[in-house]
Motif scaffolding. Structure first.
Motif, PDB file in Angstrom:
ATOM      1  N   LEU A  16     -15.489  13.095 -17.915  1.00 23.79           N
ATOM      2  CA  LEU A  16     -16.525  13.835 -17.205  1.00 23.79           C
ATOM      3  C   LEU A  16     -16.707  13.276 -15.793  1.00 23.79           C
ATOM      4  O   LEU A  16     -16.784  14.033 -14.812  1.00 23.79           O
ATOM      5  CB  LEU A  16     -17.855  13.780 -17.977  1.00 23.79           C
ATOM      6  CG  LEU A  16     -18.986  14.567 -17.337  1.00 23.79           C
ATOM      7  CD1 LEU A  16     -18.665  16.062 -17.345  1.00 23.79           C
ATOM      8  CD2 LEU A  16     -20.267  14.301 -18.043  1.00 23.79           C
ATOM      9  N   GLY A  17     -16.732  11.987 -15.640  1.00 20.49           N
ATOM     10  CA  GLY A  17     -16.854  11.362 -14.308  1.00 20.49           C
ATOM     11  C   GLY A  17     -15.645  11.685 -13.430  1.00 20.49           C
ATOM     12  O   GLY A  17     -15.776  11.962 -12.221  1.00 20.49           O
ATOM     13  N   PHE A  18     -14.471  11.651 -14.082  1.00 21.02           N
ATOM     14  CA  PHE A  18     -13.264  11.983 -13.341  1.00 21.02           C
ATOM     15  C   PHE A  18     -13.292  13.417 -12.859  1.00 21.02           C
ATOM     16  O   PHE A  18     -12.959  13.706 -11.720  1.00 21.02           O
ATOM     17  CB  PHE A  18     -12.018  11.737 -14.219  1.00 21.02           C
ATOM     18  CG  PHE A  18     -10.731  12.123 -13.541  1.00 21.02           C
ATOM     19  CD1 PHE A  18     -10.190  11.338 -12.506  1.00 21.02           C
ATOM     20  CD2 PHE A  18     -10.044  13.277 -13.901  1.00 21.02           C
ATOM     21  CE1 PHE A  18      -9.014  11.707 -11.897  1.00 21.02           C
ATOM     22  CE2 PHE A  18      -8.870  13.645 -13.274  1.00 21.02           C
ATOM     23  CZ  PHE A  18      -8.346  12.853 -12.266  1.00 21.02           C
ATOM     24  N   LEU A  19     -13.723  14.347 -13.722  1.00 21.84           N
ATOM     25  CA  LEU A  19     -13.792  15.763 -13.351  1.00 21.84           C
ATOM     26  C   LEU A  19     -14.824  15.987 -12.250  1.00 21.84           C
ATOM     27  O   LEU A  19     -14.600  16.779 -11.339  1.00 21.84           O
ATOM     28  CB  LEU A  19     -14.108  16.623 -14.569  1.00 21.84           C
ATOM     29  CG  LEU A  19     -12.970  16.720 -15.594  1.00 21.84           C
ATOM     30  CD1 LEU A  19     -13.427  17.496 -16.832  1.00 21.84           C
ATOM     31  CD2 LEU A  19     -11.771  17.404 -14.991  1.00 21.84           C
ATOM     32  N   ILE A  20     -15.948  15.285 -12.301  1.00 21.23           N
ATOM     33  CA  ILE A  20     -16.984  15.432 -11.256  1.00 21.23           C
ATOM     34  C   ILE A  20     -16.447  14.905  -9.924  1.00 21.23           C
ATOM     35  O   ILE A  20     -16.590  15.531  -8.869  1.00 21.23           O
ATOM     36  CB  ILE A  20     -18.279  14.700 -11.683  1.00 21.23           C
ATOM     37  CG1 ILE A  20     -18.917  15.417 -12.851  1.00 21.23           C
ATOM     38  CG2 ILE A  20     -19.250  14.589 -10.522  1.00 21.23           C
ATOM     39  CD1 ILE A  20     -20.085  14.683 -13.468  1.00 21.23           C
ATOM     40  N   VAL A  21     -15.797  13.752  -9.963  1.00 23.56           N
ATOM     41  CA  VAL A  21     -15.226  13.183  -8.737  1.00 23.56           C
ATOM     42  C   VAL A  21     -14.129  14.097  -8.216  1.00 23.56           C
ATOM     43  O   VAL A  21     -14.037  14.354  -7.010  1.00 23.56           O
ATOM     44  CB  VAL A  21     -14.701  11.761  -8.993  1.00 23.56           C
ATOM     45  CG1 VAL A  21     -13.876  11.238  -7.828  1.00 23.56           C
ATOM     46  CG2 VAL A  21     -15.827  10.814  -9.274  1.00 23.56           C
ATOM     47  N   LEU A  22     -13.329  14.665  -9.125  1.00 26.95           N
ATOM     48  CA  LEU A  22     -12.260  15.581  -8.737  1.00 26.95           C
ATOM     49  C   LEU A  22     -12.851  16.829  -8.110  1.00 26.95           C
ATOM     50  O   LEU A  22     -12.354  17.313  -7.091  1.00 26.95           O
ATOM     51  CB  LEU A  22     -11.400  15.937  -9.958  1.00 26.95           C
ATOM     52  CG  LEU A  22     -10.162  16.806  -9.684  1.00 26.95           C
ATOM     53  CD1 LEU A  22      -9.199  16.092  -8.739  1.00 26.95           C
ATOM     54  CD2 LEU A  22      -9.461  17.154 -10.969  1.00 26.95           C
ATOM     55  N   ILE A  24     -15.860  17.151  -6.635  1.00 29.56           N
ATOM     56  CA  ILE A  24     -16.480  16.804  -5.339  1.00 29.56           C
ATOM     57  C   ILE A  24     -15.396  16.580  -4.292  1.00 29.56           C
ATOM     58  O   ILE A  24     -15.506  17.040  -3.159  1.00 29.56           O
ATOM     59  CB  ILE A  24     -17.373  15.559  -5.494  1.00 29.56           C
ATOM     60  CG1 ILE A  24     -18.575  15.886  -6.350  1.00 29.56           C
ATOM     61  CG2 ILE A  24     -17.810  15.021  -4.141  1.00 29.56           C
ATOM     62  CD1 ILE A  24     -19.446  14.706  -6.701  1.00 29.56           C
ATOM     63  N   LEU A  25     -14.321  15.878  -4.685  1.00 27.48           N
ATOM     64  CA  LEU A  25     -13.238  15.644  -3.741  1.00 27.48           C
ATOM     65  C   LEU A  25     -12.564  16.961  -3.336  1.00 27.48           C
ATOM     66  O   LEU A  25     -12.256  17.158  -2.156  1.00 27.48           O
ATOM     67  CB  LEU A  25     -12.199  14.693  -4.328  1.00 27.48           C
ATOM     68  CG  LEU A  25     -12.569  13.211  -4.353  1.00 27.48           C
ATOM     69  CD1 LEU A  25     -11.466  12.401  -5.033  1.00 27.48           C
ATOM     70  CD2 LEU A  25     -12.777  12.675  -2.954  1.00 27.48           C
ATOM     71  N   SER A  26     -12.327  17.861  -4.318  1.00 31.47           N
ATOM     72  CA  SER A  26     -11.674  19.124  -3.995  1.00 31.47           C
ATOM     73  C   SER A  26     -12.575  20.015  -3.159  1.00 31.47           C
ATOM     74  O   SER A  26     -12.116  20.766  -2.317  1.00 31.47           O
ATOM     75  CB  SER A  26     -11.219  19.857  -5.252  1.00 31.47           C
ATOM     76  OG  SER A  26     -12.350  20.282  -5.990  1.00 31.47           O
ATOM     77  N   LYS A  27     -13.878  19.932  -3.386  1.00 34.10           N
ATOM     78  CA  LYS A  27     -14.839  20.769  -2.678  1.00 34.10           C
ATOM     79  C   LYS A  27     -15.068  20.252  -1.253  1.00 34.10           C
ATOM     80  O   LYS A  27     -15.129  21.045  -0.330  1.00 34.10           O
ATOM     81  CB  LYS A  27     -16.153  20.801  -3.471  1.00 34.10           C
ATOM     82  CG  LYS A  27     -17.174  21.728  -2.929  1.00 34.10           C
ATOM     83  CD  LYS A  27     -16.855  23.136  -3.346  1.00 34.10           C
ATOM     84  CE  LYS A  27     -17.999  24.061  -2.944  1.00 34.10           C
ATOM     85  NZ  LYS A  27     -17.729  25.403  -3.098  1.00 34.10           N
ATOM     86  N   TYR A  28     -15.258  18.966  -1.073  1.00 33.97           N
ATOM     87  CA  TYR A  28     -15.674  18.441   0.222  1.00 33.97           C
ATOM     88  C   TYR A  28     -14.611  17.576   0.939  1.00 33.97           C
ATOM     89  O   TYR A  28     -14.552  17.560   2.161  1.00 33.97           O
ATOM     90  CB  TYR A  28     -16.954  17.602   0.050  1.00 33.97           C
ATOM     91  CG  TYR A  28     -18.096  18.412  -0.448  1.00 33.97           C
ATOM     92  CD1 TYR A  28     -18.726  19.333   0.371  1.00 33.97           C
ATOM     93  CD2 TYR A  28     -18.555  18.273  -1.735  1.00 33.97           C
ATOM     94  CE1 TYR A  28     -19.788  20.104  -0.095  1.00 33.97           C
ATOM     95  CE2 TYR A  28     -19.606  19.020  -2.199  1.00 33.97           C
ATOM     96  CZ  TYR A  28     -20.232  19.937  -1.380  1.00 33.97           C
ATOM     97  OH  TYR A  28     -21.274  20.684  -1.859  1.00 33.97           O
ATOM     98  N   ALA A  29     -13.789  16.863   0.260  1.00 32.17           N
ATOM     99  CA  ALA A  29     -12.903  15.900   0.905  1.00 32.17           C
ATOM    100  C   ALA A  29     -11.455  16.369   0.951  1.00 32.17           C
ATOM    101  O   ALA A  29     -10.696  15.963   1.832  1.00 32.17           O
ATOM    102  CB  ALA A  29     -12.985  14.568   0.189  1.00 32.17           C
TER     103      ALA A  29
END
Length: 164
Positions: A16-22, A24-29
């Protein structure tokens, strides 16, 4: 074995943490990172293209410089040749002028000698005339009534002429 195998909760929360980071990264970074990489790639390609253009320009400039140097050497050789020919011509003209001047001086000297020769001959004629007049004067002054006196005078004049 609990230490080697993770628990189900840990896997869930890690996923779940990996998917959230993924997300956020795909959306903003992700997009700014990819655009930055694309910009970097484009700038590198442009730098390579400009370097290639500069290399080609340098090669063209080098060829042009070699051509200019070659033309300058040819022009220098032509100038040296012309200068050499001009100096030879000037020397030849000076020789001819000196020869003509020498010939003119010789002609002038011959003319002066001839003039002096004529003047000397004229003076000799004048002196001969003066001597003739002196002889005639002496003859007239002498008493020529006697033949013996005439004969002695003539012998004296003949002796004077033989001595000179």
């Amino acid at each position: 074995m609990g230490l080697i195998t993770p628990g189900l909760g840990l896997i869930f929360w890690s996923a779940l943490g990996f998917l959230i980071v993924l997300f956020i990264l795909s959306k903003y970074a992700w997009k700014p990172i990819l655009s930055a990489l694309d910009d970097r790639e484009r700038s590198i390609e442009e730098a390579l293209k400009s370097a290639e253009i500069a290399r080609n320009e340098m090669a063209n400039l080098k060829a042009e410089n070699e051509k200019i140097i070659h033309e300058a050497k040819i022009e220098r050789d032509e100038m040296l040749h012309r200068a050499s020919e001009t100096s030879k011509q000037m020397i030849e003209e000076a020789k001819n002028a000196a020869s003509l001047e020498g010939a003119k001086m010789i002609e002038n000297a011959k003319a002066a000698i001839e003039t002096e020769k004529l003047a000397a001959l004229e003076e000799v004629k004048v002196q001969v005339g003066v001597l003739s007049l002196e002889i005639a004067e002496k003859l007239l002054k002498e008493n020529l009534t006697k033949d013996a006196a005439q004969q002695a005078l003539i012998e004296q004049f003949v002796n004077d002429l033989k001595l000179n």
